[in-house]
Write an enzyme that holds these catalytic residues in place. Structure first.
Site, PDB file in Angstrom:
ATOM      1  N   GLY A  46       0.840  -1.190   0.000  1.00 20.73           N
ATOM      2  CA  GLY A  46       0.000   0.000   0.000  1.00 20.73           C
ATOM      3  C   GLY A  46       0.874   1.238   0.000  1.00 20.73           C
ATOM      4  N   GLN A  51       3.099   9.989   1.260  1.00 20.70           N
ATOM      5  CA  GLN A  51       4.389   9.297   1.332  1.00 20.70           C
ATOM      6  C   GLN A  51       5.314   9.657   0.174  1.00 20.70           C
ATOM      7  OE1 GLN A  51       2.372   5.257   2.121  1.00 20.70           O
ATOM      8  NE2 GLN A  51       4.334   5.051   3.148  1.00 20.70           N
ATOM      9  N   CYS A  95       6.008  -0.116   7.456  1.00 26.29           N
ATOM     10  CA  CYS A  95       5.617   1.014   6.604  1.00 26.29           C
ATOM     11  C   CYS A  95       6.816   1.420   5.761  1.00 26.29           C
ATOM     12  CB  CYS A  95       5.164   2.180   7.484  1.00 26.29           C
ATOM     13  SG  CYS A  95       4.707   3.648   6.548  1.00 26.29           S
ATOM     14  N   LEU A  96       6.575   1.697   4.490  1.00 30.04           N
ATOM     15  CA  LEU A  96       7.663   2.119   3.604  1.00 30.04           C
ATOM     16  C   LEU A  96       8.303   3.419   4.081  1.00 30.04           C
ATOM     17  CD1 LEU A  96       6.001   1.320   0.161  1.00 30.04           C
ATOM     18  CD2 LEU A  96       7.779   0.007   1.324  1.00 30.04           C
ATOM     19  N   HIS A 137      -4.452   1.784   7.726  1.00 29.19           N
ATOM     20  CA  HIS A 137      -3.073   2.294   7.749  1.00 29.19           C
ATOM     21  C   HIS A 137      -2.896   3.404   6.696  1.00 29.19           C
ATOM     22  CE1 HIS A 137       1.453   1.471   8.019  1.00 29.19           C
ATOM     23  NE2 HIS A 137       1.362   2.210   6.925  1.00 29.19           N
ATOM     24  N   GLU A 138      -3.409   3.160   5.479  1.00 28.14           N
ATOM     25  CA  GLU A 138      -3.216   4.149   4.397  1.00 28.14           C
ATOM     26  C   GLU A 138      -4.031   5.415   4.652  1.00 28.14           C
ATOM     27  OE1 GLU A 138      -0.755   3.494   2.749  1.00 28.14           O
ATOM     28  OE2 GLU A 138      -0.685   1.323   2.998  1.00 28.14           O
ATOM     29  N   HIS A 141      -2.337   7.717   6.932  1.00 23.05           N
ATOM     30  CA  HIS A 141      -1.335   8.564   6.271  1.00 23.05           C
ATOM     31  C   HIS A 141      -1.956   9.872   5.766  1.00 23.05           C
ATOM     32  CE1 HIS A 141       2.403   6.318   6.172  1.00 23.05           C
ATOM     33  NE2 HIS A 141       1.828   5.224   5.679  1.00 23.05           N
TER      34      HIS A 141
END
Ligand code: ZN
Length: 192
Positions: A46, A51, A95-96, A137-138, A141
């Site tokens: 995702g 991000q 997480c990236l 989670h997304e 963000h």
């Protein structure tokens, strides 16, 4: 365009609340395509627009492609929101944008997501487990929230301390000015 740079904690752009998308343009289609390419490249399951430094309410995800022999099923959601949630589940999240760290996070187990697709049509999707976790989670963000905000203060402080030390060792300034994002660090595993 193509593959985009993913911002890493503590980049302040990750903390900005994102604006709703008013109009679906060709540029938005291109951005979504580039975000998907970036997500598959990292690899992650995702990615949210903040991000990659865009403060708009856009997320992309594909929650199954990392499994053996699974086909890619890229999904793009514009202005997504969770309209129902139930149950609870603890998932080990990464997480990236949060290099070298994962932790158990408690989330709703089942959710209903409402969004627009890239054609401007309303989409309603019911999800459970990993996909429900990924939606939450997304969307976090988009509100400037990271999964490390949802763990104990002790665990968060340990991570922040380690990250600060690492960046100092690499000669990066520990800054919240956002002038210079931290150097990219790649870690194995599935990231959201
Ligand atoms: Zn993330």
């Amino acid at each position: 365009m193509g593959i985009l740079d993913v911002l890493h904690f503590p980049d302040p752009r990750l903390r900005r609340p994102s604006e709703p998308i008013e109009k679906i343009t060709d540029e938005l289609h291109q951005l979504a395509a580039d975000m998907l390419e970036t997500m598959y490249d990292e690899p992650g399951i995702g990615l949210a627009a903040p991000q990659i430094g865009a403060s708009i309410r856009l997320i992309v995800l594909d929650t199954q492609w990392t499994e053996d022999d699974a086909d890619r099923k890229p999904c793009v959601f514009v202005n997504p929101e969770i309209v129902e949630r139930s149950g609870s589940v603890v998932w080990n999240e990464g997480c990236l944008s949060v290099p070298d760290f994962s932790a158990d996070v408690k989330r709703a187990e089942h959710v209903v997501l409402r969004a627009l697709d890239l054609e401007g049509r309303e989409v309603v999707e019911t999800a459970s487990g990993l996909r429900a976790v990924c939606f939450q989670h997304e969307i976090d963000h988009l509100d400037g929230v990271l999964f490390i905000d949802r763990i104990s203060r002790l665990k968060r402080n340990l991570y922040v301390g380690k990250r600060k030390k690492l960046l100092e060792e690499e000669g990066e300034r520990w800054t919240s000015s956002g002038e210079r994002p931290p150097a990219p660090l790649r870690t194995p595993g599935t990231k959201l």
